[in-house]
Design an enzyme around this catalytic site. Structure first.
Site, PDB file in Angstrom:
ATOM      1  N   LYS A  27       0.840  -1.207   0.000  1.00 23.54           N
ATOM      2  CA  LYS A  27       0.000   0.000   0.000  1.00 23.54           C
ATOM      3  C   LYS A  27       0.872   1.253   0.000  1.00 23.54           C
ATOM      4  CE  LYS A  27      -3.715  -2.466   2.288  1.00 23.54           C
ATOM      5  NZ  LYS A  27      -4.442  -2.817   3.517  1.00 23.54           N
ATOM      6  N   ASP A  61     -10.625   3.038   4.258  1.00 26.22           N
ATOM      7  CA  ASP A  61     -11.059   1.633   4.163  1.00 26.22           C
ATOM      8  C   ASP A  61     -12.585   1.525   4.164  1.00 26.22           C
ATOM      9  OD1 ASP A  61      -9.094  -0.215   3.730  1.00 26.22           O
ATOM     10  OD2 ASP A  61      -8.616  -0.534   5.852  1.00 26.22           O
ATOM     11  N   GLN A  87      -4.360  -1.108   9.757  1.00 26.05           N
ATOM     12  CA  GLN A  87      -4.249  -2.449   9.171  1.00 26.05           C
ATOM     13  C   GLN A  87      -4.803  -3.503  10.141  1.00 26.05           C
ATOM     14  OE1 GLN A  87      -3.161  -3.211   6.012  1.00 26.05           O
ATOM     15  NE2 GLN A  87      -3.689  -5.348   6.410  1.00 26.05           N
TER      16      GLN A  87
END
Ligand code: NDP
Length: 284
Positions: free
Chosen positions: A50, A117, A94
């Site tokens: 990422k 997200d 994460q």
């Protein structure tokens, strides 16, 4: 004729090029804050990927690697600071977190306009209400693959296997928002194959290797395989791809289908976040 392969790598590459152009046109590059807690090897690989793609797209990489034993209080305070920091456009926590940390209250501390997200309660509400907001990356990537493959959605029967908050539920909402008739299957669904056979579009997100075979596929259907599993013979998805290719009209491979889209959509969300009110204070 065997099913057409939907090439996620190619679609994701085109999307990344477009994102780089969009970033270059912004007055300031967006900043993506990635938070990695501990040293889980798979998470470390995902976060590295990422960050690399974020930099390649011209964005600022604002990474925080935190010790595995960090307390919920300290992590929460960091998220609060990043949420209020005008230099930060997007925040990615994460998952999974170490066992002692409950992800839900920590995710809630991410400002919804920085929730790249798309997993906070506010982002979920915006999705369900059809309001502008940041959508979960994997289902948003699936929608882009369907569009790029020219799959008609309006009035189509869409079957989603899986009802997780991460994939299945938002997937169903996105398909519904495009006027598909949506059925959601889960572990208690009776005669799964028969229900799946209703789908002009079948999205497999159950997390069970090669679970769906040709008996679960309507002839000519578009099959999207979200699953990803490391097996003795390499990577595979939730669909028995080789067997299903004889029945389906189009199918995503594993690897090279949905997977590449997920990070590309994270970058897309970061650009979108740059235009949301939380970023407006930063002048981006
Ligand atoms: P979860 O384990 O959170 O959810 C799985 C869902 O599938 C649950 O709703 C479960 O039902 C349902 N399910 C499980 N077994 C069956 C079965 N035998 N029949 C019908 N339904 C079943 O997984 P995720 O949604 O997080 O992920 C799904 C898959 O997608 C995984 O393989 C994951 O690795 C992959 N993935 C891939 C991504 C990518 O970028 N390519 C990103 C995210 C995930 P119930 O609710 O009843 O338990």
């Amino acid at each position: 004729m065997p099913a057409t392969i939907i090439d996620g790598r190619a679609v994701a590459a085109r999307l990344r090029e477009q994102i780089a152009r969009d970033v270059a046109a912004l007055p300031e590059p967006p900043g993506l804050a990635t938070l990695l807690v501990g040293d889980d090897p798979a998470s470390a690989v995902y976060v590295a990927s990422k960050r690399r793609q974020c930099v390649q797209a011209g964005m600022r990489d604002l990474h925080h690697h935190l010790p595995a034993d960090i307390g919920a209080g300290e992590l929460g305070e960091l998220i609060d600071r990043l949420s209020a920091d005008p230099e930060v456009t997007g925040i990615l926590l994460q998952l999974p977190l170490p066992r002692h940390l409950d992800p839900a209250p920590l995710l809630e501390r991410i400002h919804p306009d920085k929730d790249v997200d798309g997993l906070t309660e506010t982002s979920t509400a915006r999705l369900v209400l059809g309001a502008p907001g940041l959508r979960p990356c994997t289902p948003a990537g699936v929608m882009m693959l369907l569009d790029e493959a020219g799959v008609p959605l309006e009035g189509a029967e869409a079957v989603v296997v899986g009802r997780s908050n991460l994939v299945g539920k938002p997937m169903a909402q996105l398909l519904l928002a495009r006027n598909a008739t949506v059925t959601i299957c889960h572990s208690r669904t009776r005669d799964l194959a028969a229900v799946c056979r209703r789908g002009d579009i079948l999205v497999a997100a159950a997390g069970v290797p090669r679970m769906l075979g040709p008996d679960a596929v309507k002839p000519g259907a578009t099959v999207i395989d979200v699953g990803i599993h490391r097996t003795a013979d390499g990577l595979c998805g939730d669909v028995d791809t080789d067997a299903v290719r004889a029945v389906a009209g189009a199918i995503t491979p594993v690897p090279g289908g949905v997977g590449p889209m997920t990070i590309a959509m994270l970058l897309r969300n970061t650009v979108t976040a740059a235009g949301l009110p939380a970023a407006a204070h930063a002048g981006v």
